[in-house]
Design an enzyme around this catalytic site. Structure first.
Site, PDB file in Angstrom:
ATOM      1  CB  VAL A 252      -0.950   0.004   1.211  1.00 27.15           C
ATOM      2  CG1 VAL A 252      -1.805   1.267   1.210  1.00 27.15           C
ATOM      3  CG2 VAL A 252      -1.843  -1.228   1.194  1.00 27.15           C
TER       4      VAL A 252
ATOM      5  CG  ASP B 128       8.799  -0.485   6.629  1.00 26.15           C
ATOM      6  OD1 ASP B 128       9.229  -1.230   7.543  1.00 26.15           O
ATOM      7  OD2 ASP B 128       7.699  -0.661   6.077  1.00 26.15           O
TER       8      ASP B 128
ATOM      9  CG  HIS C 277       3.428 -13.260   5.434  1.00 24.37           C
ATOM     10  ND1 HIS C 277       3.396 -12.251   6.361  1.00 24.37           N
ATOM     11  CD2 HIS C 277       2.170 -13.755   5.392  1.00 24.37           C
ATOM     12  CE1 HIS C 277       2.172 -12.148   6.864  1.00 24.37           C
ATOM     13  NE2 HIS C 277       1.413 -13.049   6.279  1.00 24.37           N
TER      14      HIS C 277
ATOM     15  CG  HIS D 247      -4.564 -16.684   6.779  1.00 23.20           C
ATOM     16  ND1 HIS D 247      -5.461 -17.706   6.607  1.00 23.20           N
ATOM     17  CD2 HIS D 247      -3.987 -16.475   5.568  1.00 23.20           C
ATOM     18  CE1 HIS D 247      -5.434 -18.093   5.333  1.00 23.20           C
ATOM     19  NE2 HIS D 247      -4.544 -17.368   4.697  1.00 23.20           N
TER      20      HIS D 247
ATOM     21  CE1 TYR E 275      -4.149 -18.810   0.204  1.00 21.99           C
ATOM     22  CE2 TYR E 275      -5.894 -18.138   1.708  1.00 21.99           C
ATOM     23  CZ  TYR E 275      -4.558 -18.155   1.347  1.00 21.99           C
ATOM     24  OH  TYR E 275      -3.625 -17.512   2.132  1.00 21.99           O
TER      25      TYR E 275
ATOM     26  CB  VAL F 229      -1.743  -8.385  -1.900  1.00 22.86           C
ATOM     27  CG1 VAL F 229      -1.178  -8.316  -3.317  1.00 22.86           C
ATOM     28  CG2 VAL F 229      -0.602  -8.437  -0.888  1.00 22.86           C
ATOM     29  CB  THR F 230      -7.094  -8.564  -3.054  1.00 19.99           C
ATOM     30  OG1 THR F 230      -6.667  -9.875  -2.683  1.00 19.99           O
ATOM     31  CG2 THR F 230      -8.188  -8.667  -4.105  1.00 19.99           C
TER      32      THR F 230
ATOM     33  CG  ASP G 231     -30.134  11.095   1.745  1.00 23.91           C
ATOM     34  OD1 ASP G 231     -29.389  10.483   2.554  1.00 23.91           O
ATOM     35  OD2 ASP G 231     -31.186  10.603   1.319  1.00 23.91           O
TER      36      ASP G 231
END
Length: 810
Positions: free
Chosen positions: A14, A34, A47, A224, A255, A354-355, A541
């Site tokens: 990003v 960084d 990763h 994950h 996946y 990343v998507t 609105d």
């Protein structure tokens, strides 16, 4: 041209994308800092497996992903391309999942992403390892693929540096400085960096960096599991990194992607494993990198068993390596984008995978340099969208863990959050429970969808039973309540809608400038208004009721509206969110006046309180602010009072209404009635990308006003309308759709549905849809793709009910 001095904190995908996009716009004073070593500083990008599945129920997320595919496809480094265009394949191992794939294919058609539902045999052709006996079908998206994240970082940073950007690696940010609420610079362990703009792209460290300016980010890093196998015999000798589509088995929370002769396997089926900020090791402490934790084999065991069943060839392989890699989750599964309200110049681009990374880079660059984003509708990503209760650490943790557990679940559009509930309740909650309210959730509030006490109203009514999907979170009572509202009188709980008081010297002038309507009319006036952005797009609105010379009550759509107004308010103008301390009942129906007038000495006749007027009065012993508005298209009022008197207001109206047959009605009926009247819902029917003319709310723009925010831009768009929000009715009187379905004309997808419901007064399904302007003529025949069926629909004049507004103006 030289832009402002920018410091980007975080050099992952990003931060790299933003540096590239900013420098492409001529901003050459850009520093990327960084604490890790480039191009793998140790965050999630370092990763990430890089799977880019563009399919998403959110149009914004799908478009951000599509731009990422387009941009990464053009990027190369010395190591090779940054995108492997292998396509994507989602397989169904159950009939329910196959139906869901048809729904997902509809999203793609609606958003313009090429895809196809394919047979089990075709799935096996695309992935020969599949056990075809376990597959019901698949969704094939040729444009998906693998984004090589580290290469993408390198390529984009190289381009940024070539245009003048500076990279500062192995340097930790210690503080972000502000002066009078404006960013001035950044302190690092290597010295000071002056800055006019600081952008937090720190990923899993985002909350730590945001806290430096007093900003609380609702973000949780969760581990994950990602494992890599040894050689799979079926891939023996494969020289290319990947040749087959990236694969998802969402029924198994899994996946897959190829890595030469082995496979990468990602798993979401394990227990949520959140990691606190203090649990993220430094670059020097981490064994591999800060975003990588030790692999827990016992959590992965079910994934490996499922994999060997679906892909039998893996039985001869083994797991060679694995990680528990950290990624960011938010309470609503959407990114956190925007400028901090109390530290101007401090921007956030967080919880971005990343998507969507390159798309977010473009969006943020446009937003920072131009003051708005022209390429994407970011209202659902607004940093300031969350209420204060949603920032509570326990709430954030519970929601983020639940979202991890549900990441591959089949979610219904009306499905409420599971935890934490109940959280917020209106003062009427006890009475609603007594009436058998079936509660869903809205803005944290428990809100009845219908009431079981009204089951007796169903008998003798023509209320068609919808299909199985639409029948979830539905009852025929919904239809009975809708019809009964038009026949007699009903109470609606409107407490979940946000209320704001704007007061103080200059309030009238301020609101008159910010809104598109005439706010300076007499005390008691109520107006439907729009808030516009700099490009003339609709920010929100709102209804604005003038209760005093410098006292206004606004009905707004969320916390982002409050922040927008506060960000533009001059000194002396107070903007106070009063939602939590107040409540609201909608009393609507032909007999509403018979219920209300005997309870008060105030004149509630048509002449005493005309349509779109308001007054303060006493209803029995309860002081109320009464606004003569009706979102359901019937005679009635919105009645506001303080939370402590809310129950008394309900009981007073209920007792008085008994002789007139009053009922309580739920949100299901409300949505049906408002669509019969053609009333728009911001965030559903229209957003930042739309202007008033195409959204059908141009009447709210008072062009004769000397000046208002966004005036020149919105008037410039008036004669350039190419699409319109359009009312469709379904030809078959028993059909109904749910929203987000694609609309077809002559076999081609031409638009998409926003809001949809069954119209129990008109006896037809209703769908509002965005369509090309040349297809919006009443009588035009179209079709809506609902799962795997085409439902015939016709463009219809709106409103569908009472176009002369006689019901509300009596």
């Amino acid at each position: 041209m030289a832009g402002k001095r920018v410091v980007i904190i975080g050099a992952g995908v990003v931060g790299a994308a933003l540096a590239d996009e900013l420098t492409a716009r001529g901003w050459d004073e850009v520093t990327v800092v960084d604490k890790g070593a480039l191009p793998t500083p140790g965050g999630s990008s370092s990763h990430a497996p890089g799977l880019v599945f563009q399919t998403n129920g959110s149009r914004t997320m799908a478009e951000l992903a599509r731009y990422t595919v387009e941009k990464f496809s053009e990027l190369h480094t010395e190591e090779g391309p940054c995108f492997l265009p292998v396509g994507g394949l989602e397989v169904a191992t159950s009939p329910e999942r196959l139906a869901e794939l048809h729904r997902r294919a509809g999203w793609n058609a609606a958003w313009g992403i090429d895809c196809a539902i394919v047979s089990p045999q075709r799935c096996q052709e695309l992935w020969p390892m599949l056990d075809v006996s376990k597959v019901y079908g698949g969704l094939h998206v040729p444009g998906d693929g693998i984004a090589k994240a580290v290469r993408g970082v390198t390529a984009q940073l190289d381009r940024a540096v070539a245009r003048g950007a500076r990279l500062v690696e192995r340097t930790e940010v210690l503080d972000v400085h502000t002066e009078n609420g404006v960013v001035t610079g950044v302190s690092t362990d290597a010295g000071e960096l002056a800055a006019d703009v600081v952008v937090c792209c720190a990923g899993i460290w985002g909350p730590k960096v945001a806290a430096m300016v007093g900003l609380s980010l609702p973000l949780t890093p969760l581990a994950h599991q990602l494992a890599w196998t040894s050689q799979v015999p079926a891939n023996a000798g494969q020289r290319d990194e990947a040749v087959r589509p990236i694969l998802r088995n969402q029924d198994g929370d899994l996946y897959y992607r190829e890595r030469f002769d082995g496979l990468g396997i990602g798993y979401y089926g394990h227990r949520p494993m959140p990691v606190a900020q203090e649990g993220i090791l430094s670059c020097t402490e981490a064994e591999v990198m800060p975003s990588v934790h030790s692999f827990t084999e016992e959590d992965f065991a079910p994934a490996w068993e499922t994999t060997r069943g679906l892909l039998p060839a893996t039985a001869e392989a083994k797991i060679e390596e694995g990680i528990n890699g950290l990624f960011s989750f938010t309470p609503d599964d959407m990114p956190l984008l925007g400028e901090a309200p109390d530290a101007r110049g401090f921007w956030v681009a967080e919880s971005v995978w990343v998507t969507q990374s390159a798309g977010v880079g473009l969006a943020m660059a446009e937003w920072i340099t131009e003051g708005y984003c022209s390429s994407f509708d970011l209202h659902s990503c607004e940093l300031t969208r969350f209420d204060e209760y949603q920032l509570a650490p326990d709430y954030v943790l519970a929601r983020d863990c639940q979202n991890f557990a549900e990441v591959y679940d089949i979610k219904h559009p009306l499905q409420p959050m599971a935890e934490p509930r109940p959280l917020r309740v209106s003062p009427f909650h006890a009475r609603q429970e007594e009436l058998g309210g079936y509660f869903l959730e809205a803005h944290g509030f428990e809100r009845p969808q219908w009431y079981e006490a009204n089951a007796n109203l169903v008998e003798g009514r023509d209320i068609p039973v919808p299909n199985d999907w639409a029948a979830r979170y539905w009852s025929p009572i919904v239809g009975a309540e809708a019809q009964y509202t038009r026949e007699r009188v009903a109470l609606y709980d409107m407490t979940a809608l946000r209320r704001v008081m704007v007061t103080g010297p200059g309030s009238a002038e301020f609101l008159h400038y910010m809104a598109t309507g005439n706010v300076t009319r007499s005390v008691g006036s109520v107006g439907y208004n729009l808030l516009l952005d700099r490009d003339g797009g609709i920010r929100s609105d709102v209804t604005i009721a003038r209760l005093g010379r410098e006292e206004f009550q606004l009905g707004v759509n969320g916390h982002a509206d409050v922040d927008w107004l506060r960000g533009h308010a001059p000194q002396g103008v107070s903007i106070q969110d009063i939602t939590s301390g107040t409540c609201c009942l909608g009393l609507w129906g032909p007999l509403a006046r018979e219920v209300l007038q005997p309870l008060t000495t105030a004149d509630f006749s048509h002449e005493g309180l005309k349509f779109f007027r308001g007054k303060r009065a006493y209803i029995g012993n309860v002081p109320v602010t009464a606004l003569r508005l009706s979102y359901v298209g019937e005679l009635g009022w919105e009645l506001y009072t303080t939370a402590d008197l809310g129950l008394k207001l309900w009981d007073t109206l209920w007792e008085a209404g008994r002789e007139h047959g009053i009922i309580a009605a739920g949100r299901g009926a409300f949505n049906s009635l408002r669509l019969e009247k053609g009333y728009r819902s911001f965030g559903g029917d229209m957003g930042y990308e739309h202007d008033p003319w195409e959204a059908g709310v141009g009447f709210a723009v008072k062009e004769a006003k000397a000046e208002f925010f966004g005036k020149d831009a919105v008037l410039d768009r008036k004669d350039r309308v190419t699409r319109r929000l359009t009312c469709l009715t379904l030809d078959d009187p028993v059909e109904v759709v749910m929203g987000h379905e694609p609309v077809f004309h002559d076999g081609c997808a031409v638009g998409y549905v926003t809001s949809a419901a069954y119209g129990y007064t008109i006896g037809r399904g209703i769908a509002y849809a965005w369509l090309p302007a040349n297809l919006t003529e009443p009588g035009t025949s179209l079709s809506i793709r609902y799962f795997d069926r085409d439902v015939a629909a016709t463009v219809t004049e709106e409103p569908l009910l009472d176009p002369e507004m006689k019901r509300m103006r009596c």
